[in-house]
Design an enzyme around this catalytic site. Structure first.
Site, PDB file in Angstrom:
ATOM      1  N   ASP A 120       8.167  -4.363   3.590  1.00 46.27           N
ATOM      2  CA  ASP A 120       6.758  -4.076   3.822  1.00 46.27           C
ATOM      3  C   ASP A 120       6.317  -2.959   2.895  1.00 46.27           C
ATOM      4  O   ASP A 120       6.996  -2.645   1.916  1.00 46.27           O
ATOM      5  CB  ASP A 120       6.509  -3.737   5.291  1.00 46.27           C
ATOM      6  CG  ASP A 120       7.279  -2.491   5.742  1.00 46.27           C
ATOM      7  OD1 ASP A 120       7.822  -1.769   4.885  1.00 46.27           O
ATOM      8  OD2 ASP A 120       7.331  -2.236   6.958  1.00 46.27           O
TER       9      ASP A 120
ATOM     10  N   ARG B 167      -0.914   0.799  16.029  1.00 47.16           N
ATOM     11  CA  ARG B 167      -0.771   1.607  14.812  1.00 47.16           C
ATOM     12  C   ARG B 167      -1.940   1.356  13.861  1.00 47.16           C
ATOM     13  O   ARG B 167      -1.926   0.410  13.077  1.00 47.16           O
ATOM     14  CB  ARG B 167       0.545   1.277  14.121  1.00 47.16           C
ATOM     15  CG  ARG B 167       0.830   2.111  12.887  1.00 47.16           C
ATOM     16  CD  ARG B 167       2.157   1.707  12.267  1.00 47.16           C
ATOM     17  NE  ARG B 167       2.459   2.496  11.094  1.00 47.16           N
ATOM     18  CZ  ARG B 167       3.565   2.348  10.354  1.00 47.16           C
ATOM     19  NH1 ARG B 167       4.458   1.440  10.670  1.00 47.16           N
ATOM     20  NH2 ARG B 167       3.763   3.105   9.297  1.00 47.16           N
TER      21      ARG B 167
END
Length: 541
Positions: free
Chosen positions: A433, A162
């Site tokens: 996050d 990613r």
């Protein structure tokens, strides 16, 4: 190492000279230079398109809709994406938020029974130069089987790489006088060093694409894939990518996104917190779009997110594409037999069963101890590798004091984590996050903007209330961050001040990560860390 004309590269981060030298060879720098030169203007164009679409929505007061210009794509039932390779057909449980610079956790995950690992240079990672170099080099070592006591890459959990999203830049490399787009830096190095090896062992290269807002961005990624495959001598369609649908505008273009990537598609993924935050991003000034307390009202049991997942599954399966759900963030307590542990597992099971029944083909967990229970859940409620056979034809709240304080805590702790060089942290039994930080700070900004009322006592959420609550919870946050020195206290206070700066602004900063990545305080904190590290090394010598 020969550096192409027009390319500037910062020196190696302290302690990573060998990794730096391995990654930045004459050949890899030439590849990066050509990649960036080829697509820099197109990156600018898609970012400008984002700005113009937002400006049009603001000026017109309108809402997004399915475009008549692309109705031929949506209305044509004949096209489907190409089938994915065997290693992608059965990925019931992946590990999410895997910051690749965290070597011990990466190695534990590679030894786990997970079917895939989301190797995250975006949401779960703080993109300092040190972290990017360390993380990319770790991926190279995994792919080339250079870590002892982990399975061969052909047998290990499949790597879903990613890169950063389009809103991020790499400050440490310039091409033709301009900083390089973060995703091109990440993708270019990963593909150059790992693409052929992954393809030869039938284990990639596979990617996640973050924060895509339109089919034009999907088209750009498709062109990048075609270019990279040609440059590296890989067959067309070798790369497969899952697009994270994390933006409300992208939900109206899911067919088109799949169509643009139909040779390279590994399906779509639900990114629920960034998706929720995008409502504030695009419509936050409108009182009608006041988003209620996420800890109480925004989850897969409510219609808001359930309808989003239903549409994603329906769209994907109609086109032969995989549809994956979000990540379970809770952490199991150390005592697996304790009532607290059973309660966490029961809650995760309840919510993930909703996703399975919605037809998803897989989802992610953060805690490695949740892998096997969730795999058993899939086995109990599905009958094969995936649920592509399920072609879906079917298809209010307020603000609480607890939710407001929780959002403030998450926002401050995320900024504190970034100032410390970390991309995620733990708070009240969950991993947090940039996605949860985005929705947290978005809601605080919006609740102040629209003077939302608390369900608890009908008080109005104001600037003064948020400042007061920030001061109130600082003692708890000192414990969470283990403040022990004056420098620790200064870092936490700085994070609190930066959080208040963001949520009290007149205009909504579009991405928290962009704001931080360009902020002087964050950049100077990283420069100071490098300076201290060099000083410590010099004293030892």
């Amino acid at each position: 190492m020969s550096v192409p004309e027009g390319l500037e590269l910062s020196p190696s981060p302290q302690g990573l000279h060998q990794e730096y030298g391995n990654l930045f060879t004459s050949a890899s720098l030439l590849f990066l230079h050509r990649l960036v030169s080829e697509f820099n203007n197109e990156v600018d164009q898609v970012l400008q398109l984002r700005v113009s679409r937002k400006a049009h929505l603001d000026a017109s007061g309108g809402l997004p809709d399915f475009s008549p210009a692309t109705s031929h794509v949506r209305d044509d039932p004949s096209w489907k994406v190409l089938p994915v390779p065997p290693r992608l057909q059965r990925r019931h449980v992946d590990v999410g938020d895997m910051a690749p610079c965290d070597t011990p956790r990466l190695l534990r995950a590679l030894r786990s029974p997970a079917q895939g690992l989301q190797i995250d240079f975006d949401d779960g990672n703080c993109p300092t130069f040190h972290n990017q170099i360390k993380g990319i080099h770790n991926v190279c070592k995994v792919v080339h089987n250079q870590f002892p006591n982990v399975p061969d890459i052909s047998q290990a959990p499949v790597l879903m790489l990613r890169p950063r999203a389009w809103n991020m830049v790499e400050h440490h490399m310039l091409v033709n006088g301009r900083e390089v787009p973060g995703p091109l830096f990440d993708f270019g190095l990963l593909m150059f060093h790992c693409g052929k090896a992954l393809y030869n062992c039938k284990s990639g290269p596979f990617f996640y694409l973050s924060k895509v807002e339109s089919f034009m961005e999907a088209r750009l990624w498709n062109n990048i894939f075609l270019w990279a495959q040609h440059q590296l001598g890989l067959p067309r369609g070798s790369i497969k990518a899952t697009v994270l649908i994390e933006n409300v505008l992208a939900t109206f273009e899911m067919d088109e996104i799949l169509y643009e990537l139909r040779e390279h598609s590994a399906g779509l993924n639900c990114g629920i917190w960034d998706y929720s935050a995008s409502f504030v991003n695009k419509f936050g000034h409108r009182e009608a779009f006041l988003l209620p307390d996420r800890s109480k009202y925004v989850n897969m049991e409510k219609r808001f997110l359930r309808s989003y997942m239903d549409l994603l599954v329906q769209t994907c399966h109609r086109r032969g594409a995989l549809a994956t759900g979000g990540m379970a963030a809770p952490l199991l307590p150390p005592d697996r037999d304790s009532p607290a542990s059973h309660a966490v597992l029961a809650n995760v099971t309840r919510l993930k069963l909703l996703e399975i029944k919605a037809g998803v083909d897989g989802f992610m967990v953060y805690d490695l101890h949740l892998i096997e229970p969730m795999q058993k859940l899939f086995q109990q409620h599905t009958g094969g590798d995936n649920q592509l056979h399920q072609v879906r034809e079917d298809v209010t709240g307020g603000v609480t004091l607890h939710g407001l304080k929780y959002n403030i805590g998450v926002g401050i702790l995320f900024i504190h984590a970034w100032l410390s060089g970390n991309g995620h942290f733990f708070y009240r039994g969950q991993v947090e996050d940039s996605a949860t930080a985005e929705i947290s700070r978005s809601q605080v900004w919006q609740w102040i903007c629209h003077q939302a009322q608390l369900e608890d006592d009908q008080r109005t959420v104001t600037r003064a209330m948020v400042v007061g609550l920030t001061q109130e919870i600082m003692e708890e946050l000192r414990g969470v961050t283990a403040c022990q020195t004056v420098r620790d206290e200064e870092r936490l206070q700085t994070a609190a001040e930066m959080f208040l700066e963001v949520v009290l602004k007149r205009d909504f900063p579009e991405f928290l990560t962009t704001y931080l990545n360009l902020d002087h305080t964050f950049l100077s904190s990283q420069a100071q860390r490098d300076h201290v590290a060099r000083g410590a090394l010099a004293s030892k010598l």
